[in-house]
Design an enzyme around this catalytic site. Structure first.
Site, PDB file in Angstrom:
ATOM      1  N   LYS A 122       0.829  -1.201   0.000  1.00 52.32           N
ATOM      2  CA  LYS A 122       0.000   0.000   0.000  1.00 52.32           C
ATOM      3  C   LYS A 122       0.867   1.256   0.000  1.00 52.32           C
ATOM      4  O   LYS A 122       0.659   2.172  -0.811  1.00 52.32           O
ATOM      5  CB  LYS A 122      -0.930   0.001   1.211  1.00 52.32           C
ATOM      6  CG  LYS A 122      -1.716   1.293   1.381  1.00 52.32           C
ATOM      7  CD  LYS A 122      -2.484   1.295   2.692  1.00 52.32           C
ATOM      8  CE  LYS A 122      -2.942   2.687   3.062  1.00 52.32           C
ATOM      9  NZ  LYS A 122      -3.552   2.754   4.401  1.00 52.32           N
ATOM     10  N   ASP A 141      -6.986   1.460   0.868  1.00 51.30           N
ATOM     11  CA  ASP A 141      -7.112   1.806   2.282  1.00 51.30           C
ATOM     12  C   ASP A 141      -8.525   1.448   2.732  1.00 51.30           C
ATOM     13  O   ASP A 141      -9.263   0.765   2.019  1.00 51.30           O
ATOM     14  CB  ASP A 141      -6.784   3.280   2.508  1.00 51.30           C
ATOM     15  CG  ASP A 141      -7.866   4.215   1.979  1.00 51.30           C
ATOM     16  OD1 ASP A 141      -8.763   3.763   1.225  1.00 51.30           O
ATOM     17  OD2 ASP A 141      -7.820   5.413   2.324  1.00 51.30           O
TER      18      ASP A 141
END
Length: 224
Positions: A122, A141
């Site tokens: 991420k 997210d």
């Protein structure tokens, strides 16, 4: 074209009109600053990170400066972002690796970024997409995960599995912006507990919205 692919296509066409200025809401001026800000953003709002980083970046201007920071002092500098000991440890270790292995410059590939201590997929996607303009993946997210489920684009709950589902139906040139669009929509309309479905600009494309208006319960939709 499947119903799922058609829905994704329409969303890609619609979101830029709704959020033409969508962008990463972490403040940064270079890749190192974005990397540090992204590490700080874990379990913390972007607004809080943006309060902390101006003084932080004025004090630590290079990877070498972060790497040589006294642990206790760096912890104090970032304390208000939460989990400050782990974050300080990750920042110092990543900065040390950048200084030692990359001549002080943040690397520009997924493989090299993920080799940095404390940097997962991420964080690497955030840096690649927003600091280097490279669409190597999709940032997933909590907002992107929630909205992708509600929009019926995935049944997965694991971020990397959600990312793989999205990468199959979202054109690569929109991967970075897709995350921005969903994050902006999640913060401004599709709230976790009480989404504003009545005023949602993509309501007609969202199978979950109809369920919420009927039952009052926010739930994910099944994919088609």
């Amino acid at each position: 074209m499947t119903k799922l692919a058609e829905r994704a296509k329409q969303l890609v066409e619609l979101f830029p009109k709704i959020y033409p200025g969508a962008h990463c809401e972490l403040d940064f001026k270079n890749p190192l600053q974005l990397l540090v800000a992204t590490i700080l953003s874990a379990q913390c709002t972007d607004k809080r990170v943006n309060v902390v980083t101006p003084r932080l970046f004025a004090k630590y201007k290079s990877a070498a400066a972060f790497a040589s920071a006294r642990p206790g002092k760096l912890e104090d500098d970032i304390r208000s972002t939460g989990f400050f000991r782990n974050k300080a440890r990750s920042i110092r270790a990543a900065a040390a690796a950048i200084e030692k292995d990359h001549q002080g410059r943040v690397p520009e590939t997924m493989e090299e970024l993920r080799q940095l201590p404390g940097v997962g997929r991420k964080t690497a996607n955030v840096v690649l997409g927003n600091a280097f303009g490279k669409d190597e993946g999709i940032v997933v997210d909590t907002h992107v995960a929630r909205l992708s489920q509600r929009l019926g684009l995935t049944r997965q709950s694991d971020p990397e599995k959600i990312e793989r589902d999205l990468m199959k139906i979202i054109p690569r040139e929109h991967w970075t912006n897709w995350s921005h669009w969903l994050i902006w929509h999640g913060r401004r309309r599709c709230f976790a507990r009480k989404p504003d479905c009545a005023n949602c600009e993509v309501f007609r494309l969202c199978p979950s919205g109809k369920v919420f208006l009927r039952t009052g319960k926010a739930a994910r939709a099944a994919t088609n």
